[in-house]
Motif scaffolding. Structure first.
Motif, PDB file in Angstrom:
ATOM      1  N   CYS A 174      -2.275  -2.027  -5.690  1.00  0.00           N
ATOM      2  CA  CYS A 174      -3.330  -1.967  -4.666  1.00  0.00           C
ATOM      3  C   CYS A 174      -4.387  -1.543  -5.357  1.00  0.00           C
ATOM      4  CB  CYS A 174      -3.064  -0.871  -3.520  1.00  0.00           C
ATOM      5  SG  CYS A 174      -1.478  -1.680  -2.600  1.00  0.00           S
ATOM      6  N   LYS A 175      -5.829  -1.766  -4.903  1.00  0.00           N
ATOM      7  CA  LYS A 175      -7.250  -1.292  -5.420  1.00  0.00           C
ATOM      8  C   LYS A 175      -7.246  -0.183  -4.513  1.00  0.00           C
ATOM      9  CE  LYS A 175     -10.900  -3.560  -7.265  1.00  0.00           C
ATOM     10  NZ  LYS A 175     -11.705  -4.572  -7.083  1.00  0.00           N
ATOM     11  N   GLU A 182      -4.408  -0.531  -9.491  1.00  0.00           N
ATOM     12  CA  GLU A 182      -4.562  -1.592 -10.529  1.00  0.00           C
ATOM     13  C   GLU A 182      -4.606  -0.617 -11.675  1.00  0.00           C
ATOM     14  OE1 GLU A 182      -7.149  -5.122  -8.725  1.00  0.00           O
ATOM     15  OE2 GLU A 182      -8.336  -3.489  -9.385  1.00  0.00           O
ATOM     16  N   MET A 183      -3.972  -1.339 -12.911  1.00  0.00           N
ATOM     17  CA  MET A 183      -3.967  -0.692 -14.028  1.00  0.00           C
ATOM     18  C   MET A 183      -4.245  -1.887 -15.073  1.00  0.00           C
ATOM     19  SD  MET A 183      -2.898   2.207 -13.945  1.00  0.00           S
ATOM     20  CE  MET A 183      -2.289   3.491 -12.750  1.00  0.00           C
ATOM     21  N   PHE A 209      -5.843  -4.073   1.861  1.00  0.00           N
ATOM     22  CA  PHE A 209      -6.019  -3.908   0.308  1.00  0.00           C
ATOM     23  C   PHE A 209      -5.520  -5.335   0.107  1.00  0.00           C
ATOM     24  CE2 PHE A 209      -5.142   0.090   2.139  1.00  0.00           C
ATOM     25  CZ  PHE A 209      -5.906   0.609   1.663  1.00  0.00           C
ATOM     26  N   GLY A 210      -5.254  -6.193   1.029  1.00  0.00           N
ATOM     27  CA  GLY A 210      -5.156  -7.736   0.700  1.00  0.00           C
ATOM     28  C   GLY A 210      -3.683  -8.328   0.951  1.00  0.00           C
ATOM     29  N   HIS A 211      -2.839  -7.363   1.189  1.00  0.00           N
ATOM     30  CA  HIS A 211      -1.509  -7.722   1.196  1.00  0.00           C
ATOM     31  C   HIS A 211      -1.279  -8.257   2.551  1.00  0.00           C
ATOM     32  CE1 HIS A 211      -0.197  -6.156  -2.604  1.00  0.00           C
ATOM     33  NE2 HIS A 211      -1.015  -4.923  -2.446  1.00  0.00           N
ATOM     34  N   GLY A 267      -1.245  -6.210 -13.082  1.00  0.00           N
ATOM     35  CA  GLY A 267      -2.080  -5.378 -13.199  1.00  0.00           C
ATOM     36  C   GLY A 267      -3.338  -5.278 -11.966  1.00  0.00           C
ATOM     37  N   LYS A 268      -3.537  -6.719 -11.501  1.00  0.00           N
ATOM     38  CA  LYS A 268      -4.297  -6.651 -10.392  1.00  0.00           C
ATOM     39  C   LYS A 268      -3.941  -6.770  -9.035  1.00  0.00           C
ATOM     40  CE  LYS A 268      -7.505  -8.543 -13.534  1.00  0.00           C
ATOM     41  NZ  LYS A 268      -8.539  -9.950 -13.922  1.00  0.00           N
ATOM     42  N   SER A 269      -4.807  -6.413  -8.053  1.00  0.00           N
ATOM     43  CA  SER A 269      -4.380  -6.467  -6.639  1.00  0.00           C
ATOM     44  C   SER A 269      -4.742  -7.762  -6.039  1.00  0.00           C
ATOM     45  CB  SER A 269      -5.143  -5.254  -5.943  1.00  0.00           C
ATOM     46  OG  SER A 269      -6.398  -5.581  -6.036  1.00  0.00           O
TER      47      SER A 269
END
Length: 162
Positions: free
Chosen positions: A21-22, A67-68, A128-130, A74-76
């Protein structure tokens, strides 16, 4: 260090969702309000980001992190422009949870209604786009009955588009 008694940790199922998640801190609070999630633990990472968090909804644990920078994963969905994955959430009161998710900030994707496969089912997209499908079973159908209903449904859909 004690050797693990079981390869699957206690309380876990064989498969578990791990969301990126961002804004993981905000996502955790959203999942608490929208779906009644309980936070089990949170491990902070560099710069105040959430490196790993464990939450529970019903009898299922799931993980999430911010996100890392990483070679993969590593991206949301927000950074990727969407998600190909839908998280299916069975709950005894899907109408209440559906409305609660929208009140907490989710967007309706598919109105909740009785479906040909026997579920009362609807979909929302969280901030968060989910994608989340919220459902409860209303009818137990045989594979044959589900196939028949599916054919009838798609035949009707085809006639509406002609």
């Amino acid at each position: 260090m004690a050797k693990a008694k079981n390869p699957v940790p206690e309380g876990q199922h064989t498969l578990s969702v791990h969301l990126v998640c961002k804004g993981a801190d905000q996502a955790i609070e959203f999942y608490k309000k929208a779906f009644g999630a309980t936070e089990i633990g949170r491990f902070p990472g560099p710069g105040g980001k959430v490196m790993h968090a464990t939450l529970r909804i019903g009898d299922s644990l799931f993980f999430l992190n911010d996100e890392m920078p990483a070679p993969e994963g590593g991206k949301s969905p927000s950074s990727l422009g969407g998600t190909p994955v839908t998280i299916n959430f069975y709950t005894p009161d899907s109408d209440r949870i559906f409305k609660q998710a929208i009140a907490a900030g989710a967007r309706e994707v598919m109105p909740i209604a009785d479906q040909f496969w026997g579920d009362h089912y609807g979909m929302v997209k969280d901030p968060f786009g989910h994608l989340w499908a919220v459902a409860h079973r209303v009818e137990d159908l045989s594979n044959e009955e589900m196939a028949k209903r599916g054919q009838e449904f798609f035949a009707k859909m085809g006639s509406q588009h002609n």
